[in-house]
Design a protein around this motif. Structure first.
Motif, PDB file in Angstrom:
ATOM      1  N   PRO A 174       0.884  -1.310  -0.071  1.00 42.79           N
ATOM      2  CA  PRO A 174       0.004   0.037  -0.033  1.00 42.79           C
ATOM      3  C   PRO A 174       0.639   1.080  -0.217  1.00 42.79           C
ATOM      4  O   PRO A 174       0.359   2.040  -0.472  1.00 42.79           O
ATOM      5  N   ILE A 175       2.077   1.068   0.443  1.00 35.95           N
ATOM      6  CA  ILE A 175       2.910   2.125   0.507  1.00 35.95           C
ATOM      7  C   ILE A 175       3.616   2.842  -1.060  1.00 35.95           C
ATOM      8  O   ILE A 175       3.513   3.852  -1.389  1.00 35.95           O
ATOM      9  N   ASP A 176       3.801   1.608  -1.741  1.00 37.74           N
ATOM     10  CA  ASP A 176       3.825   1.822  -3.273  1.00 37.74           C
ATOM     11  C   ASP A 176       2.860   2.479  -3.973  1.00 37.74           C
ATOM     12  O   ASP A 176       2.633   3.439  -4.779  1.00 37.74           O
ATOM     13  N   LEU A 177       1.461   2.084  -3.570  1.00 35.83           N
ATOM     14  CA  LEU A 177       0.420   2.335  -4.060  1.00 35.83           C
ATOM     15  C   LEU A 177       0.202   4.003  -3.680  1.00 35.83           C
ATOM     16  O   LEU A 177      -0.021   4.736  -4.631  1.00 35.83           O
ATOM     17  N   ALA A 178       0.457   4.443  -2.521  1.00 33.11           N
ATOM     18  CA  ALA A 178       0.338   5.777  -2.247  1.00 33.11           C
ATOM     19  C   ALA A 178       1.334   6.404  -3.127  1.00 33.11           C
ATOM     20  O   ALA A 178       1.072   7.846  -3.364  1.00 33.11           O
ATOM     21  N   LYS A 179       2.592   6.208  -3.259  1.00 35.54           N
ATOM     22  CA  LYS A 179       3.470   6.914  -4.093  1.00 35.54           C
ATOM     23  C   LYS A 179       2.945   7.239  -5.294  1.00 35.54           C
ATOM     24  O   LYS A 179       3.162   7.985  -6.062  1.00 35.54           O
ATOM     25  N   PHE A 180       2.424   5.992  -5.908  1.00 35.04           N
ATOM     26  CA  PHE A 180       1.919   5.920  -7.142  1.00 35.04           C
ATOM     27  C   PHE A 180       1.049   7.168  -7.340  1.00 35.04           C
ATOM     28  O   PHE A 180       0.764   7.734  -8.473  1.00 35.04           O
ATOM     29  N   ILE A 181      -0.156   7.167  -6.414  1.00 31.30           N
ATOM     30  CA  ILE A 181      -1.248   8.127  -6.572  1.00 31.30           C
ATOM     31  C   ILE A 181      -0.745   9.423  -6.343  1.00 31.30           C
ATOM     32  O   ILE A 181      -1.237  10.573  -6.844  1.00 31.30           O
ATOM     33  N   ALA A 182       0.280   9.773  -5.481  1.00 35.08           N
ATOM     34  CA  ALA A 182       0.722  11.076  -5.304  1.00 35.08           C
ATOM     35  C   ALA A 182       1.474  11.396  -6.538  1.00 35.08           C
ATOM     36  O   ALA A 182       1.261  12.855  -6.708  1.00 35.08           O
ATOM     37  N   LYS A 183       2.016  10.810  -7.480  1.00 28.63           N
ATOM     38  CA  LYS A 183       2.715  11.189  -8.745  1.00 28.63           C
ATOM     39  C   LYS A 183       1.437  11.842  -9.587  1.00 28.63           C
ATOM     40  O   LYS A 183       1.428  12.853 -10.241  1.00 28.63           O
ATOM     41  N   ILE A 184       0.354  10.962  -9.595  1.00 29.55           N
ATOM     42  CA  ILE A 184      -0.868  11.513 -10.326  1.00 29.55           C
ATOM     43  C   ILE A 184      -1.439  12.727  -9.921  1.00 29.55           C
ATOM     44  O   ILE A 184      -1.594  13.460 -10.622  1.00 29.55           O
ATOM     45  N   MET A 185      -1.648  12.926  -8.446  1.00 30.67           N
ATOM     46  CA  MET A 185      -2.179  14.005  -8.012  1.00 30.67           C
ATOM     47  C   MET A 185      -1.296  15.156  -8.199  1.00 30.67           C
ATOM     48  O   MET A 185      -2.018  16.356  -8.375  1.00 30.67           O
ATOM     49  N   THR A 186      -0.060  15.308  -7.925  1.00 32.22           N
ATOM     50  CA  THR A 186       0.840  16.248  -8.169  1.00 32.22           C
ATOM     51  C   THR A 186       0.985  16.684  -9.438  1.00 32.22           C
ATOM     52  O   THR A 186       1.998  17.837  -9.798  1.00 32.22           O
ATOM     53  N   ASN A 187       0.477  16.022 -10.371  1.00 28.65           N
ATOM     54  CA  ASN A 187       0.761  16.201 -11.976  1.00 28.65           C
ATOM     55  C   ASN A 187      -0.170  17.551 -12.193  1.00 28.65           C
ATOM     56  O   ASN A 187      -1.370  17.543 -12.204  1.00 28.65           O
ATOM     57  N   THR A 188       0.410  18.694 -12.393  1.00 31.96           N
ATOM     58  CA  THR A 188      -0.583  20.106 -12.336  1.00 31.96           C
ATOM     59  C   THR A 188      -0.990  20.290 -13.773  1.00 31.96           C
ATOM     60  O   THR A 188      -1.708  21.229 -13.963  1.00 31.96           O
ATOM     61  N   SER A 189      -0.898  19.420 -14.680  1.00 30.46           N
ATOM     62  CA  SER A 189      -1.416  19.565 -16.003  1.00 30.46           C
ATOM     63  C   SER A 189      -2.824  18.779 -15.806  1.00 30.46           C
ATOM     64  O   SER A 189      -3.107  17.681 -15.322  1.00 30.46           O
ATOM     65  N   PHE A 190      -3.936  19.653 -16.347  1.00 28.78           N
ATOM     66  CA  PHE A 190      -5.126  18.755 -16.456  1.00 28.78           C
ATOM     67  C   PHE A 190      -5.819  18.681 -17.811  1.00 28.78           C
ATOM     68  O   PHE A 190      -5.542  19.476 -18.691  1.00 28.78           O
ATOM     69  N   SER A 191      -6.682  17.168 -17.817  1.00 30.00           N
ATOM     70  CA  SER A 191      -7.127  17.234 -19.306  1.00 30.00           C
ATOM     71  C   SER A 191      -8.421  16.562 -18.836  1.00 30.00           C
ATOM     72  O   SER A 191      -8.610  15.464 -17.869  1.00 30.00           O
ATOM     73  N   LYS A 192      -9.662  16.620 -19.758  1.00 26.65           N
ATOM     74  CA  LYS A 192     -10.979  16.164 -19.437  1.00 26.65           C
ATOM     75  C   LYS A 192     -10.837  14.667 -19.771  1.00 26.65           C
ATOM     76  O   LYS A 192     -10.243  14.270 -20.811  1.00 26.65           O
ATOM     77  N   GLY A 193     -11.602  13.748 -19.399  1.00 30.57           N
ATOM     78  CA  GLY A 193     -11.407  12.397 -19.762  1.00 30.57           C
ATOM     79  C   GLY A 193     -11.293  11.250 -18.696  1.00 30.57           C
ATOM     80  O   GLY A 193     -11.177  11.768 -17.473  1.00 30.57           O
ATOM     81  N   LYS A 194     -10.974  10.226 -18.979  1.00 29.64           N
ATOM     82  CA  LYS A 194     -10.950   9.100 -18.076  1.00 29.64           C
ATOM     83  C   LYS A 194      -9.723   8.329 -18.302  1.00 29.64           C
ATOM     84  O   LYS A 194      -9.503   8.240 -19.682  1.00 29.64           O
ATOM     85  N   LYS A 195      -8.914   8.132 -17.266  1.00 28.37           N
ATOM     86  CA  LYS A 195      -7.853   7.075 -17.311  1.00 28.37           C
ATOM     87  C   LYS A 195      -7.861   6.040 -16.271  1.00 28.37           C
ATOM     88  O   LYS A 195      -8.517   6.142 -14.968  1.00 28.37           O
ATOM     89  N   ILE A 196      -7.560   4.848 -16.511  1.00 23.99           N
ATOM     90  CA  ILE A 196      -7.536   3.771 -15.426  1.00 23.99           C
ATOM     91  C   ILE A 196      -6.090   3.102 -15.568  1.00 23.99           C
ATOM     92  O   ILE A 196      -5.560   2.888 -16.370  1.00 23.99           O
ATOM     93  N   TYR A 197      -5.655   3.035 -14.168  1.00 20.73           N
ATOM     94  CA  TYR A 197      -4.423   2.325 -13.847  1.00 20.73           C
ATOM     95  C   TYR A 197      -4.618   0.826 -12.918  1.00 20.73           C
ATOM     96  O   TYR A 197      -5.479   1.349 -11.893  1.00 20.73           O
TER      97      TYR A 197
END
Length: 285
Positions: A174-197
């Motif tokens: 779950p620590i790896d998971l949190a690090k992965f999500i943190a990278k997604i959240m702190t990416n300050t470029s935004f685009s509409k649509g859906k992504k699945i990981y």
């Protein structure tokens, strides 16, 4: 501002630490601020069933992390999920959030009687209607789920499990998971649509693999004790679950055994780095 719902949970707390460590603003949304491990973090108190409180908690945010409710004493966890997801949608629309990152799970693409996995499907389907960037993170089984049996394994040399001892499933940290999500959240470029990981670990593990790993780390033989299906609900209720939440967790367990809790796109998964041995070793230090 990055808004984190479920900030006192294992994923949420690690996610906050990772975002803060990387120098980005973060706000915790909790029912009880006293449970926050980091007392210096910005926090808002909100009950997820209270739309007004949720709107205030989301106000000023650009990205929000949401998840399904974890409430073992619920008497209708599916209905609770629907209500909370509805509140997420309204709060996001009311506050101008630009990106929502949802903690789902593998198997959420399947429509069926999958218990807690169905809750993740409800979350994804609800957020689908939002006209913003949507990121659905579908993790597999957490290594940390086994830590609750550490005392039993150490004292009695037994690892209880609902799974057949040789059933191998995807597992990760779950620590790896949190690090992965943190990278997604702190990416300050935004685009509409859906992504699945869809996330997996370095390899699949069985309950027997976990028992053998415990054996090595604890310096004593640990054997697997499979709990029969007709005892699942009874066992969970003895641990404080209601009949409703125990039944949902049992349905999810059966979905895993039936090989339904698997990635929708197995050739396009994200492999997280930490092994079971490394994770348990670090947790036992």
């Amino acid at each position: 501002m990055n808004i984190i719902v479920g900030a006192t949970g294992q994923v949420g707390s690690n996610l906050i630490s990772e975002i803060k460590r990387n120098g980005f603003p973060v706000r915790a949304v909790v029912r009880n601020p006293d449970k926050l491990s980091d007392k210096n973090i910005e926090a808002r108190t909100a009950d997820l069933f209270n739309l007004g409180q949720l709107i205030e908690a989301f106000r000023g945010g650009t990205t929000v992390f949401v998840l399904t409710p974890e409430n073992p004493v619920s008497n209708d966890i599916i209905e609770d999920t629907k209500q909370i997801v509805g509140n997420y949608m309204k709060a996001i629309q009311a506050t101008g959030i630009k990106k929502v990152v949802a903690l789902s799970c593998v198997g959420s693409h399947i429509d069926g009687n999958t218990g807690n996995i169905l809750m993740s499907r409800i979350l994804e389907e609800g957020l689908d209607d939002l006209d913003i960037e949507k990121v659905y993170v579908r993790p597999s089984y957490y290594f940390s789920n086994w830590m609750g049996y550490l005392e039993t394994a150490g004292e009695y040399g037994v690892l209880p499990t609902f799974f057949p001892e040789d059933l191998k499933v995807e597992m990760h940290s779950p620590i790896d998971l949190a690090k992965f999500i943190a990278k997604i959240m702190t990416n300050t470029s935004f685009s509409k649509g859906k992504k699945i990981y869809e996330l997996i670990g370095q390899q699949k593990y069985s309950s027997l693999d976990v028992a053998n790993t415990f054996s090595g780390l604890l310096g004593k033989k640990v054997t697997v004790e499979q709990i029969p299906k007709n005892k699942w609900v009874e066992t969970l209720m003895s641990l404080g679950f209601t009949e409703n939440t125990a039944a949902n967790l049992s349905d999810m367990t059966q979905a895993v055994i039936d090989n339904k809790a698997v990635p929708e796109q197995p050739n396009n998964t994200v492999k997280l780095p930490t092994t079971l041995e490394k994770y348990l070793e670090e947790e036992l230090e």
